[in-house]
Motif scaffolding. Structure first.
Motif, PDB file in Angstrom:
ATOM      1  N   SER A  67       0.853  -1.171   0.000  1.00 46.22           N
ATOM      2  CA  SER A  67       0.000   0.000   0.000  1.00 46.22           C
ATOM      3  C   SER A  67       0.897   1.231   0.000  1.00 46.22           C
ATOM      4  CB  SER A  67      -0.878   0.010   1.251  1.00 46.22           C
ATOM      5  OG  SER A  67      -0.059   0.159   2.414  1.00 46.22           O
ATOM      6  N   GLU A  68       0.313   2.401  -0.150  1.00 49.08           N
ATOM      7  CA  GLU A  68       1.124   3.618  -0.075  1.00 49.08           C
ATOM      8  C   GLU A  68       1.803   3.726   1.282  1.00 49.08           C
ATOM      9  OE1 GLU A  68      -0.865   3.589  -3.502  1.00 49.08           O
ATOM     10  OE2 GLU A  68      -1.971   3.626  -1.612  1.00 49.08           O
ATOM     11  N   ALA A  69       1.087   3.355   2.354  1.00 45.71           N
ATOM     12  CA  ALA A  69       1.662   3.411   3.704  1.00 45.71           C
ATOM     13  C   ALA A  69       2.817   2.429   3.846  1.00 45.71           C
ATOM     14  CB  ALA A  69       0.588   3.127   4.746  1.00 45.71           C
ATOM     15  N   ARG A  72       5.828   3.694   1.817  1.00 45.13           N
ATOM     16  CA  ARG A  72       6.515   4.795   2.503  1.00 45.13           C
ATOM     17  C   ARG A  72       7.356   4.287   3.672  1.00 45.13           C
ATOM     18  NH1 ARG A  72       3.959   8.929   6.698  1.00 45.13           N
ATOM     19  NH2 ARG A  72       5.706  10.392   6.905  1.00 45.13           N
ATOM     20  N   ARG A 141       0.918   7.899  -6.365  1.00 45.45           N
ATOM     21  CA  ARG A 141       1.544   6.968  -5.425  1.00 45.45           C
ATOM     22  C   ARG A 141       2.714   7.611  -4.682  1.00 45.45           C
ATOM     23  NH1 ARG A 141       1.552   1.805  -3.860  1.00 45.45           N
ATOM     24  NH2 ARG A 141       3.474   0.599  -3.623  1.00 45.45           N
ATOM     25  N   SER A 143       3.156  10.755  -3.989  1.00 48.85           N
ATOM     26  CA  SER A 143       2.809  11.944  -3.211  1.00 48.85           C
ATOM     27  C   SER A 143       2.697  11.637  -1.724  1.00 48.85           C
ATOM     28  CB  SER A 143       1.479  12.538  -3.702  1.00 48.85           C
ATOM     29  OG  SER A 143       0.399  11.654  -3.455  1.00 48.85           O
ATOM     30  N   VAL A 144       2.893  10.395  -1.329  1.00 47.07           N
ATOM     31  CA  VAL A 144       2.797   9.986   0.069  1.00 47.07           C
ATOM     32  C   VAL A 144       3.945  10.537   0.921  1.00 47.07           C
ATOM     33  CG1 VAL A 144       4.087   7.841  -0.210  1.00 47.07           C
ATOM     34  CG2 VAL A 144       2.288   7.967   1.517  1.00 47.07           C
TER      35      VAL A 144
END
Length: 219
Positions: A67-69, A72, A141, A143-144
């Protein structure tokens, strides 16, 4: 301190305070078995700073399925291992530069040769995503990352472009920097604003929690 170690320190500092998003929120794709096979092993890895490069290589495709989280949180582990030359299969550079430049390939089709477009202006899957291009998706994606994180990523990209002799497609790095990363490092929300927002949300939830518990407000 060498330039390589300087970049590593920037990455460590920028990502140091991030919290593990929780096992439920690590996986971004749920199509087939591969996403869980790749991302699942990270559920109990609570600190990215202690991950062995062999583990990262063993789950090189996780970068596509986080996921984006999750992306990151675990990206800095891949970046540092890459800077140290410890990765054999994982390629974090691709995931930071794909979608910012175009290229074409020629594909035989019967008695014709078709020119297939890839990269920035290529549609991802029109039946599912309509007019979304790889460029649109990459910007969404990536921009996290906070301003500090984006600045560290810029340092990584510039090092790979300027000082890594094994990098072949330096034009892709330049396009990513020009199209997204350099501007993002200047304008992305700083970490402090993100922390303030989360603190305000916690304060709000704490304030209304008694009303939820007694039924005054529906959860």
């Amino acid at each position: 301190m060498s330039e390589r170690e300087n970049v590593i320190e920037k990455i460590r500092s920028a990502f140091a305070s991030n919290e593990h998003p929780g096992g439920r929120f690590l996986q971004g794709s749920f199509e087939g078995c591969e996403p869980y096979d790749e991302v699942g092993p990270f559920e109990n890895v609570m600190d990215w700073r202690g991950i062995d490069a062999g583990f990262l290589d063993g789950h090189a495709n996780a970068l596509s399925f986080f996921s984006e989280a999750g992306f990151r949180y675990f990206l800095p582990a891949y970046l540092i291992s890459d800077l140290r030359g410890q990765l054999q299969t994982a390629d974090p550079l691709f995931h930071l530069t794909h979608g910012f430049s175009d290229w074409t390939t020629e594909v035989p089709a019967g008695n014709r040769t078709l020119e297939m477009r890839h990269g920035r202006s290529a549609f991802i899957n029109p039946r599912r995503y309509g007019a979304m291009t790889s460029y649109d998706y990459a910007r969404y994606r990536l921009s996290v990352f906070t301003r500090e994180e984006a600045t560290a990523i810029v340092a990584y990209l510039e090092f790979k472009r300027d000082q890594d002799p094994d990098v072949i497609d330096k034009a892709a790095i330049a396009a990513a920097l020009d199209s997204f990363w350099s501007e993002r490092a200047q304008t992305a929300p700083p970490a402090a604003s993100l922390e303030q927002h989360m603190a305000e949300q916690e304060e709000y939830l704490a304030a209304i929690r008694p009303d939820i518990e007694d039924g005054t407000i529906e959860p």
